[in-house]
Design a protein around this motif. Structure first.
Motif, PDB file in Angstrom:
ATOM      1  N   GLN B  95       0.830  -1.202   0.000  1.00 40.27           N
ATOM      2  CA  GLN B  95       0.000   0.000   0.000  1.00 40.27           C
ATOM      3  C   GLN B  95       0.861   1.248   0.000  1.00 40.27           C
ATOM      4  O   GLN B  95       1.753   1.386   0.835  1.00 40.27           O
ATOM      5  N   GLY B  98      -2.258   6.037   1.925  1.00 39.33           N
ATOM      6  CA  GLY B  98      -3.617   6.472   1.648  1.00 39.33           C
ATOM      7  C   GLY B  98      -4.266   5.822   0.457  1.00 39.33           C
ATOM      8  O   GLY B  98      -5.422   6.091   0.174  1.00 39.33           O
ATOM      9  N   ASN B  99      -3.567   4.990  -0.255  1.00 42.89           N
ATOM     10  CA  ASN B  99      -4.123   4.403  -1.469  1.00 42.89           C
ATOM     11  C   ASN B  99      -4.546   2.954  -1.272  1.00 42.89           C
ATOM     12  O   ASN B  99      -4.486   2.409  -0.188  1.00 42.89           O
ATOM     13  N   LYS B 100      -4.931   2.349  -2.376  1.00 40.83           N
ATOM     14  CA  LYS B 100      -5.458   1.005  -2.325  1.00 40.83           C
ATOM     15  C   LYS B 100      -4.383   0.008  -1.909  1.00 40.83           C
ATOM     16  O   LYS B 100      -3.187   0.249  -2.013  1.00 40.83           O
ATOM     17  N   LEU B 101      -4.875  -1.138  -1.491  1.00 40.55           N
ATOM     18  CA  LEU B 101      -4.001  -2.281  -1.261  1.00 40.55           C
ATOM     19  C   LEU B 101      -3.877  -3.078  -2.551  1.00 40.55           C
ATOM     20  O   LEU B 101      -4.871  -3.294  -3.243  1.00 40.55           O
TER      21      LEU B 101
END
Lengths: 113, 113
Positions: B95, B98-101
């Protein structure tokens, strides 16, 4: 208790019959997202939302819609489900300021016949 | 795009012994997070351990520890004193802040008594 709630947990439907999977979080999180899990592929992001009225596509958005009218809710909509959308779906949310951890719902097992 | 590779579809370990699950990832970023998630038959996603890329010290949580090799982009999970309750699917995930996994395909761990 802090949690992400998905409903339903299990759903069997037929091709073309519109359905909605609900997701609600009680932690006032800004960021929410949907993932689908498929064998051999892990989890892949479908859509995400940075805040109310702000949504964007993830890696596999085709055939899905989302909305974010309220901070706590982030429903996943399949307007015309197809068998290739048979999968395990997870909703997740991230707290503001602590963006290195995601809270997952319990998952929704969807079968499209 | 970032990718995460788990090269071991299945692993087995004898109860009380040690097992290591492998994970490699690809990124051009210098600041990111890495995670191991456990998914038991209940399908719940349980965070096992997380590592922040800027920290050189390997993360440890009780019987679980990681070997984080940033230059090699490797992030393996070691489970010591394996227990029957450790049997599950394990996902490695990456990750950015703050973003997607981004998930690997998963490794099924079987624990023999």
């Amino acid at each position: 208790e802090a949690q992400v709630t998905q409903n339903p947990r299990y759903l069997i439907t037929v091709t073309g019959k519109k359905l909605t999977v609900t997701c609600s979080q009680n932690m006032n999180h800004e960021y929410m997202s949907w993932y689908r899990q498929d064998p051999g592929l892990g989890l892949r992001q479908i859509y995400y939302s940075m805040n109310v009225e702000v949504t964007d596509k993830g890696d596999v958005p085709e055939g899905y819609k989302v909305s974010r009218k309220e901070k706590r809710n982030f429903p996943l909509i399949l307007e015309s489900p197809s068998p290739n959308q048979t999968s395990l779906y997870f909703c997740a949310s991230i707290p503001a300021g602590v963006k290195n951890i995601q809270y997952f719902g319990a998952g929704t097992r969807l079968s499209v016949l | 795009a970032q990718t995460v590779t788990q090269s071991q579809p299945e692993m087995s370990v004898q109860e009380a012994e040690t097992v290591t699950l492998s994970c490699t990832y690809d990124t051009s970023e210098s600041d990111y997070y890495l995670f191991w998630y456990k998914q038991p038959p209940s399908r719940q996603m349980i965070l096992v351990i997380r590592q922040e890329a800027y920290k050189q010290q390997n993360a440890t949580e009780n019987r679980f520890s990681v070997n984080f090799q940033k230059a090699a982009k490797s992030f393996s999970l070691k489970i010591s004193d394996s227990q029957l309750g450790d049997a599950a699917m394990y996902f490695c995930a990456y990750q950015e802040y703050g973003n997607k996994l981004v998930f690997g395909a998963g490794t099924i761990l079987r624990v023999k008594s």
